[in-house]
Design an enzyme around this catalytic site. Structure first.
Site, short mmCIF file in Angstrom:
data_model
loop_
_atom_site.label_atom_id
_atom_site.label_comp_id
_atom_site.label_asym_id
_atom_site.label_seq_id
_atom_site.Cartn_x
_atom_site.Cartn_y
_atom_site.Cartn_z
N ARG A 89 42.22 49.46 36.47
CA ARG A 89 42.27 48.67 35.29
C ARG A 89 41.05 48.93 34.87
O ARG A 89 40.02 48.36 34.05
CB ARG A 89 42.55 47.08 35.60
CG ARG A 89 43.28 45.88 35.79
CD ARG A 89 42.67 45.04 36.25
NE ARG A 89 43.69 43.98 35.44
CZ ARG A 89 44.75 43.12 35.35
NH1 ARG A 89 45.50 43.83 36.42
NH2 ARG A 89 45.69 41.87 34.74
N ARG A 161 50.22 29.38 36.92
CA ARG A 161 48.92 30.20 37.30
C ARG A 161 48.00 29.72 36.57
O ARG A 161 47.67 29.61 35.47
CB ARG A 161 48.61 31.88 37.16
CG ARG A 161 49.55 32.04 37.75
CD ARG A 161 50.76 34.02 36.87
NE ARG A 161 48.87 34.55 37.05
CZ ARG A 161 48.73 35.89 36.62
NH1 ARG A 161 49.93 36.32 36.33
NH2 ARG A 161 47.52 36.22 36.19
N ARG A 172 39.90 37.12 30.37
CA ARG A 172 40.61 37.86 30.52
C ARG A 172 41.00 39.06 29.84
O ARG A 172 41.51 40.30 29.97
CB ARG A 172 42.23 37.67 31.38
CG ARG A 172 42.29 36.66 32.68
CD ARG A 172 43.30 35.84 32.98
NE ARG A 172 44.67 36.90 32.78
CZ ARG A 172 45.47 35.90 32.89
NH1 ARG A 172 45.99 35.05 32.73
NH2 ARG A 172 46.82 37.01 32.91
#
Ligand code: ADP
Ligand code: ADP
Ligand code: ZN
Length: 220
Positions: A89, A161, A172
């Protein structure tokens, strides 16, 4: 034997597709997000450390994630090949992965990036429901379970979530742009990266990925 990396922003369909591809090619799915959530659920030391980063949409420190990935990739069930979902990532993780693979005399066959624009990502993330037990993902509108709040695969409870709530989604997506987009360039410059359009039915996208993998392996 085939080693794949599936990339894409949050909500692009990495988890959905990598589960299907792992069944199709009989290779192990390694989802760092799923492993981290299992650790949070079980309150392991790793889970307790990772939790606050995840809840605010930040990346979990590389050291923790790398230890976890080294351990997974060394398991016997990865010897037939693996599909990495949600890792690497950032560029340091990609470099560390190269080191690990070199040591094990392995390589990456293809890196597939699932491309979906931001508005659609937000729609997908806001309606996502996940199984607490087997990590299968559903969508309240696009891929609803047969019985609301129950997993079709294992019958256990579905939940939303925490990091799929609006406040965290934005963080994010920003982390994706700043940390993960450079990883696309990392693999593109090595001739491994292939983009796939992530809009369409789940099956259409699976077929597009399989086709891209074929092309990628064709000229290596
Ligand atoms: P999504 O597929 O929606 O992007 P993931 O399940 O892959 O979400 O990841 C959820 C969270 O877990 C991330 O926001 C991050 O906090 C943590 N995480 C997952 N994979 C990594 C990774 N490779 N490095 C650092 N943090 C990670
Ligand atoms: P990621 O792992 O990249 O974060 P998921 O596979 O969890 O993405 O998918 C995100 C959400 O979008 C889930 O609710 C999933 O059911 C839904 N989804 C997956 N693929 C598609 C698709 N092709 N079209 C519409 N919704 C999809
Ligand atoms: Zn389930």
């Amino acid at each position: 034997m085939m080693n794949l990396i599936l990339m894409g922003p949050p909500g692009a369909g990495k988890g959905t597709q990598s589960k299907l591809l792992s069944e199709r090619f009989l290779i192990s799915q390694v989802s760092t997000g799923d492993i981290l959530r299992a650790n949070v659920k079980d309150k392991t030391p790793l889970g307790q450390e990772a939790r606050e980063y995840m809840n605010r949409g930040a990346l979990v420190p590389d050291k923790l994630v790398l230890e976890m990935v080294v351990e997974r990739l060394s398991r016997g069930n990865c010897s037939n090949g693996f599909i990495l979902d949600g890792f690497p990532r950032n560029v340091p993780q990609a470099e560390a992965l190269d080191g690990m693979l070199k040591e094990g005399k392995k390589g990456i066959d293809a890196v597939i990036g699932i491309e979906v624009e931001k508005r659609e990502l937000i729609r997908r993330l806001s309606g996502r429901r996940v199984c607490r037990t087997c990590a299968a993902a559903y969508h309240v509108m696009f891929n609803p379970p047969v019985n609301i709040d129950t997993c079709d695969k294992c019958g256990k409870e579905l939940y939303q979530r925490d990091d799929d709530k609006e406040e965290t989604v934005d963080a994010r997506l920003k982390v994706y742009d700043s940390e993960t987009v450079p990883v696309v360039e990392y693999y593109r410059s090595r001739g491994l990266y292939m983009a796939v359009n992530g809009i369409g039915s789940v099956d259409q996208i699976t077929e597009a990925i399989v086709k891209a993998i074929g092309k990628g392996r064709g000229h290596t």
